[in-house]
Scaffold this motif. Structure first.
Motif, PDB file in Angstrom:
ATOM      1  N   TYR A 142       0.798  -1.230   0.000  1.00  0.00           N
ATOM      2  CA  TYR A 142       0.000   0.000   0.000  1.00  0.00           C
ATOM      3  C   TYR A 142       0.830   1.280   0.000  1.00  0.00           C
ATOM      4  N   GLN A 143       2.107   1.174   0.329  1.00  0.00           N
ATOM      5  CA  GLN A 143       2.963   2.349   0.178  1.00  0.00           C
ATOM      6  C   GLN A 143       3.910   2.209  -1.014  1.00  0.00           C
ATOM      7  N   GLY A 144       3.821   1.082  -1.704  1.00  0.00           N
ATOM      8  CA  GLY A 144       4.615   0.897  -2.912  1.00  0.00           C
ATOM      9  C   GLY A 144       6.099   0.708  -2.675  1.00  0.00           C
ATOM     10  N   LYS A 145       6.506   0.338  -1.465  1.00  0.00           N
ATOM     11  CA  LYS A 145       7.921   0.121  -1.180  1.00  0.00           C
ATOM     12  C   LYS A 145       8.375  -1.224  -1.760  1.00  0.00           C
ATOM     13  N   SER A 146       9.641  -1.280  -2.117  1.00  0.00           N
ATOM     14  CA  SER A 146      10.210  -2.570  -2.502  1.00  0.00           C
ATOM     15  C   SER A 146      10.479  -3.391  -1.244  1.00  0.00           C
TER      16      SER A 146
ATOM     17  N   ALA B  93      12.375  -3.686   4.243  1.00  0.00           N
ATOM     18  CA  ALA B  93      13.299  -4.324   5.188  1.00  0.00           C
ATOM     19  C   ALA B  93      14.092  -3.282   5.957  1.00  0.00           C
ATOM     20  N   LEU B  94      14.579  -2.256   5.266  1.00  0.00           N
ATOM     21  CA  LEU B  94      15.346  -1.203   5.927  1.00  0.00           C
ATOM     22  C   LEU B  94      14.486  -0.447   6.938  1.00  0.00           C
ATOM     23  N   LEU B  95      13.220  -0.246   6.610  1.00  0.00           N
ATOM     24  CA  LEU B  95      12.348   0.530   7.493  1.00  0.00           C
ATOM     25  C   LEU B  95      12.001  -0.217   8.778  1.00  0.00           C
ATOM     26  N   VAL B  96      11.964  -1.556   8.729  1.00  0.00           N
ATOM     27  CA  VAL B  96      11.658  -2.315   9.950  1.00  0.00           C
ATOM     28  C   VAL B  96      12.919  -2.753  10.688  1.00  0.00           C
ATOM     29  N   THR B  97      14.088  -2.511  10.092  1.00  0.00           N
ATOM     30  CA  THR B  97      15.352  -2.870  10.746  1.00  0.00           C
ATOM     31  C   THR B  97      15.522  -2.244  12.131  1.00  0.00           C
ATOM     32  N   PRO B  98      15.043  -1.007  12.388  1.00  0.00           N
ATOM     33  CA  PRO B  98      15.209  -0.431  13.724  1.00  0.00           C
ATOM     34  C   PRO B  98      14.655  -1.292  14.852  1.00  0.00           C
TER      35      PRO B  98
ATOM     36  N   SER C 276       4.990   8.957   6.598  1.00  0.00           N
ATOM     37  CA  SER C 276       6.372   9.095   6.127  1.00  0.00           C
ATOM     38  C   SER C 276       7.244   7.955   6.641  1.00  0.00           C
ATOM     39  N   SER C 277       8.388   7.791   5.987  1.00  0.00           N
ATOM     40  CA  SER C 277       9.355   6.784   6.429  1.00  0.00           C
ATOM     41  C   SER C 277       9.861   7.095   7.830  1.00  0.00           C
ATOM     42  N   GLY C 278       9.989   8.384   8.145  1.00  0.00           N
ATOM     43  CA  GLY C 278      10.417   8.780   9.482  1.00  0.00           C
ATOM     44  C   GLY C 278       9.454   8.309  10.553  1.00  0.00           C
TER      45      GLY C 278
END
Length: 546
Positions: free
Chosen positions: A291-295, A300-305, A352-354
């Motif tokens: 739904y946000q069109g991310k690859s 993966a990078l966004l949930v890494t935190p 946002s990604s933030g």
């Protein structure tokens, strides 16, 4: 090196825990790719996730008993072999059914590895230093669970979803080679232990019936006959299980474990903690990709935190718990976890990604306190076979938490998405009627749009355009032949795609809104730990010298 004790053994056991817990979440971010490649539904995908955790939940205790019979070190190595074999078969799967079956094989291997890893790891160092392996093993559980989607996303993006499973093979081989050098395979002590097969059967029936109604409940209706049958089967199996366990000389679960309040607190904490973190680990990657069109790599990078935060703070949380006790840190962990749940009430396609990163950091921070406290408390004051039994039960309850989370949240999400898609169909029908095309063309576009919306996964502008163009390909003269109509269709498709992403994407935030009060209520779990400070025998629980 053939010593049973020492940090090398603890590190090896952490590896065993790591690959098992990694595979409980590594599929989360690859599910859209698997669904597309194997042509499976979201419901089938939930079984792919759940059959693994069901196998561990049901088989962890009997496998621990087998380990007592044949030797924990040898059984640990057998678990690596079965887990590696299951991983290869999963990677070779060419249908959803095959993947479900081979995930069960993986689960059998994990059911061997998890309790053995915990008991061998705790027993590997002297009594006064056992807080160290407990903290490390707990941190490994949390780190692997949180790291799964990240690794899965990177592998899927750069290779394919098959390699999400193949990656386990070299790890298992490395673990086998290390076991020959680190573990004492010739002189380990064996104990006489019977296998409670009736308890295993009743436990399996109870867990399966509960899982089935949680997955199917929205479709069946929670008060339907089939749902009522599942409730009845679960209740009957559970009651019979308890009655049989009380009378059995070699029960599947030592019920006297539950006389220890610290141990009870540990299993309640791990059950609820995993219920809430898996809800984020499973759903967030799907939200980001669909739904946000991310690859997969971006998601993966966004949930890494989450994994990074668990890695950084778990050990610190363990040290704090050792000083001030379990109650406050565990309650504080649930309080921290409620903050990202509150934030996810407003999760939408414009987030946002933030915002996603902040949410993931807070999820990892809250979970750090929960997994550290639960793991340390699970050892309690148990030694010898009671320690083995406590870790087996702890492993089973943890997997039930994962199982319930996937069943509840995925089935609820599936229900929400289907409901939202009907809203999109109505909106698309109204917009179709305003197109400047012939009635026949309107009818064709309307039917095509309805099928695309109801059956489609990623409702993007590009995917909708592709379906419409394919639908129009066999038409001798179509609306696409005229430039004005092409512009009209393009605007129409863009409008529908935007509305669909916004409307269907809101299905996620509804779930977190509903779950928020339960996260806050979970702070009361800290009250179970009535002792202000953990006993030395709890945080540094004794274990049998195998």
């Amino acid at each position: 090196m053939k010593k049973q004790n020492g940090m090398p053994v603890v590190v090896l056991m952490c590896l065993g825990i790591f690959i098992c817990m990694l595979d409980s979440t590594i599929m989360n971010i690859t599910l859209p790719a698997i669904q597309e490649d194997l042509h499976t539904t979201l419901e089938t995908s939930s079984w792919m996730l759940n059959v693994y955790t069901m196998a561990i939940a049901v088989l962890a205790i009997p496998m621990a008993r087998f380990a007592d019979l044949f030797g924990k070190h040898k059984f640990f190595m057998a678990g690596l072999v079965v887990f590696g074999l299951g991983s290869v078969l999963c990677g070779l799967s060419d249908s959803g059914t095959d993947l479900i079956v081979f995930r069960f094989v993986q689960g059998i291997g994990a059911a061997c590895l998890i309790p053995c890893s915990m008991v061998i790891g705790v027993s590997a160092v002297p009594l006064e230093k056992r807080a160290v392996p407990l903290t490390l093993l707990g941190a490994t559980q949390g780190l692997a669970t949180a790291l799964g989607p990240t690794i899965g996303g990177i592998i899927t993006q750069n290779l394919s979803w098959h390699w999400v499973f193949y990656v386990n093979v070299p790890i298992c081989l490395g673990g086998l080679i290390a076991s020959f050098y680190i573990l004492d395979l010739k002189h380990e002590t064996r104990v006489k232990a019977a296998i409670d097969w009736i308890g295993v059967l009743l436990c399996g029936i109870a867990i399966f019936s509960l899982n089935l109604v949680l997955i199917k409940g929205f479709g069946w209706g929670w008060a339907s006959l089939r749902a009522i049958v599942c409730y009845a089967v679960f209740a009957l199996a559970f009651v019979l299980f308890l009655r049989f366990e009380r009378k059995n000389k070699s029960p599947m679960i030592q019920l006297k474990l539950f006389k220890d309040r610290v141990f009870v607190g540990s299993i309640v904490t791990v059950l609820v903690g995993f219920l809430f973190i898996i809800a984020v680990m499973v759903l967030m990657p799907q939200f980001l990709t669909l739904y946000q069109g991310k690859s997969e790599f971006q998601a993966a990078l966004l949930v890494t935190p989450i994994s990074a935060t668990v890695f950084v703070f778990s050990n610190a949380a363990g040290l704090l718990i050792k000083k001030i006790g379990y109650a406050l840190p565990i309650s504080f962990g649930f309080l921290l976890l409620s903050i990202p749940y509150f934030m996810m009430r407003n999760l939408n396609v414009q987030s946002s990604s933030g915002q996603v990163i902040v949410i993931c950091v807070l999820v990892g921070l809250g979970f750090s306190f929960l997994i550290a406290g639960a793991t340390m408390a699970s050892a309690s004051s148990f030694v010898s076979e009671m320690l083995t039994s406590s870790q087996s039960v702890f492993s089973m309850i943890r997997q039930i938490g994962i199982l319930l989370s996937v069943a509840i949240f995925v089935s609820a999400l599936n229900h929400n998405i289907e409901s939202k898609k009907l809203d999109v169909v109505q909106y698309a029908s109204a917009q179709t009627a305003q197109l400047n095309v012939s009635p026949e063309e309107q009818e064709r576009i309307s039917k095509t749009m309805e099928q695309t919306i109801l059956l489609g996964g990623k409702l993007s502008k590009e995917s909708i355009e592709d379906v419409l163009e394919q639908s129009a390909a066999d038409q001798p003269v179509t609306a696409f032949a005229q430039s004005d109509t092409q512009n009209s269709i393009a605007a129409y498709v863009s409008d529908i795609a935007g509305y669909a992403q916004k409307t269907v994407g809101s299905s996620f935030s509804v779930l977190y809104t509903f779950a928020l009060p339960f996260v806050l209520l979970s702070m009361l779990i800290g009250l179970i730990f009535r002792r202000p400070k953990p006993r030395a025998s709890v945080s540094e629980a004794g274990a049998s010298e195998n």
